[in-house]
Design a protein around this motif. Structure first.
Motif, short mmCIF file in Angstrom:
data_model
loop_
_atom_site.label_atom_id
_atom_site.label_comp_id
_atom_site.label_asym_id
_atom_site.label_seq_id
_atom_site.Cartn_x
_atom_site.Cartn_y
_atom_site.Cartn_z
N GLU A 157 0.39 2.04 -17.18
CA GLU A 157 -0.30 3.29 -16.85
C GLU A 157 -1.62 3.04 -16.14
O GLU A 157 -2.01 3.79 -15.24
CB GLU A 157 -0.55 4.10 -18.11
N ASN A 158 -2.32 1.98 -16.55
CA ASN A 158 -3.63 1.70 -15.95
C ASN A 158 -3.53 1.40 -14.46
O ASN A 158 -4.45 1.70 -13.71
CB ASN A 158 -4.32 0.54 -16.67
N LEU A 159 -2.42 0.80 -14.04
CA LEU A 159 -2.24 0.52 -12.61
C LEU A 159 -2.26 1.82 -11.81
O LEU A 159 -2.98 1.94 -10.82
CB LEU A 159 -0.90 -0.19 -12.36
N ILE A 160 -1.49 2.79 -12.25
CA ILE A 160 -1.43 4.06 -11.52
C ILE A 160 -2.77 4.77 -11.58
O ILE A 160 -3.22 5.34 -10.58
CB ILE A 160 -0.28 4.94 -12.04
N ARG A 161 -3.43 4.72 -12.71
CA ARG A 161 -4.76 5.35 -12.82
C ARG A 161 -5.74 4.70 -11.84
O ARG A 161 -6.50 5.39 -11.16
CB ARG A 161 -5.29 5.23 -14.25
N ALA B 29 3.42 6.05 -5.55
CA ALA B 29 3.28 6.14 -7.00
C ALA B 29 2.22 7.17 -7.37
O ALA B 29 2.40 7.96 -8.31
CB ALA B 29 2.93 4.77 -7.59
N VAL B 30 1.14 7.19 -6.63
CA VAL B 30 0.08 8.17 -6.89
C VAL B 30 0.56 9.58 -6.54
O VAL B 30 0.25 10.54 -7.24
CB VAL B 30 -1.21 7.81 -6.10
N LYS B 31 1.37 9.70 -5.50
CA LYS B 31 1.90 11.02 -5.12
C LYS B 31 2.78 11.61 -6.21
O LYS B 31 2.85 12.83 -6.37
CB LYS B 31 2.70 10.93 -3.81
N LEU B 32 3.49 10.76 -6.97
CA LEU B 32 4.28 11.26 -8.09
C LEU B 32 3.40 12.04 -9.07
O LEU B 32 3.81 13.06 -9.60
CB LEU B 32 4.95 10.10 -8.83
N PRO C 112 0.82 -1.22 0.00
CA PRO C 112 0.00 0.00 0.00
C PRO C 112 0.85 1.27 0.00
O PRO C 112 0.48 2.27 -0.63
CB PRO C 112 -0.81 -0.12 1.29
N GLU C 113 2.00 1.23 0.66
CA GLU C 113 2.89 2.39 0.69
C GLU C 113 3.43 2.71 -0.70
O GLU C 113 3.50 3.87 -1.10
CB GLU C 113 4.06 2.16 1.66
N ALA D 126 1.71 8.71 -17.51
CA ALA D 126 2.58 7.94 -18.40
C ALA D 126 4.04 8.01 -17.95
O ALA D 126 4.75 7.00 -17.93
CB ALA D 126 2.45 8.45 -19.83
N GLU D 127 4.49 9.19 -17.57
CA GLU D 127 5.88 9.36 -17.14
C GLU D 127 6.15 8.61 -15.83
O GLU D 127 7.18 7.93 -15.69
CB GLU D 127 6.19 10.84 -16.97
N ALA D 128 5.23 8.71 -14.88
CA ALA D 128 5.40 8.00 -13.61
C ALA D 128 5.41 6.49 -13.84
O ALA D 128 6.23 5.77 -13.25
CB ALA D 128 4.28 8.38 -12.65
N ALA D 129 4.53 6.02 -14.70
CA ALA D 129 4.48 4.58 -14.99
C ALA D 129 5.78 4.12 -15.65
O ALA D 129 6.31 3.06 -15.31
CB ALA D 129 3.30 4.29 -15.90
N ARG D 130 6.29 4.90 -16.58
CA ARG D 130 7.53 4.55 -17.25
C ARG D 130 8.70 4.50 -16.25
O ARG D 130 9.49 3.56 -16.25
CB ARG D 130 7.82 5.58 -18.34
N ARG D 131 8.79 5.49 -15.38
CA ARG D 131 9.88 5.54 -14.40
C ARG D 131 9.83 4.38 -13.41
O ARG D 131 10.86 3.90 -12.95
CB ARG D 131 9.87 6.86 -13.64
N LEU D 132 8.60 3.96 -13.05
CA LEU D 132 8.45 2.87 -12.08
C LEU D 132 8.37 1.49 -12.73
O LEU D 132 8.33 0.49 -12.04
CB LEU D 132 7.20 3.11 -11.23
N GLY D 133 8.31 1.46 -14.06
CA GLY D 133 8.21 0.18 -14.76
C GLY D 133 6.85 -0.47 -14.61
O GLY D 133 6.74 -1.69 -14.52
N LEU D 134 5.81 0.36 -14.57
CA LEU D 134 4.44 -0.13 -14.39
C LEU D 134 3.60 0.19 -15.62
O LEU D 134 3.97 1.02 -16.45
CB LEU D 134 3.79 0.54 -13.18
#
Length: 98
Positions: free
Chosen positions: A38-42, A16-19, A10-11, A28-36
């Motif tokens: 995009e739909n996960l972060i959304r 990731a959402v705070k990014l 959960p942390e 898209a940029e946060a997902a790319r940096r974290l290797g995830l």
């Protein structure tokens, strides 16, 4: 060979959402940096917005509303069973009384 599903704490999800929300990254940029994906972060962002601190309860843990719903369903099931037993008993005794 089946791929193992990755799990995130959960942390990690909140960070990731705070990014996106606080640090100005695009999804898209946060997902790319974290290797995830995009739909996960959304999805995490939407869950955090709708459920707040109870957004990511973890494995087997339920949010307070889901826990209450589960408890009420169990109670309702028990009460329906008791009602059915009483109906059958009333019908049985009514037949014997006549």
């Amino acid at each position: 060979m089946a791929r193992k599903r990755r799990t995130y704490t959960p942390e990690f999800k909140a960070e990731a959402v705070k990014l996106v929300t606080q640090q100005g990254y695009s999804v898209a940029e946060a997902a790319r940096r974290l290797g995830l994906n995009e739909n996960l972060i959304r999805n995490w962002k939407q869950a955090l917005e709708t459920n707040g601190e109870h957004a990511f309860p973890g494995h087997g843990n339920l949010s307070p509303l889901e826990e209450e719903n589960r408890r009420l369903r169990e109670e309702n099931k028990r009460l329906l069973a008791e009602r059915d037993i009483l109906k059958k008993a009333a019908a049985f005794f009514a037949r014997e009384a006549t």
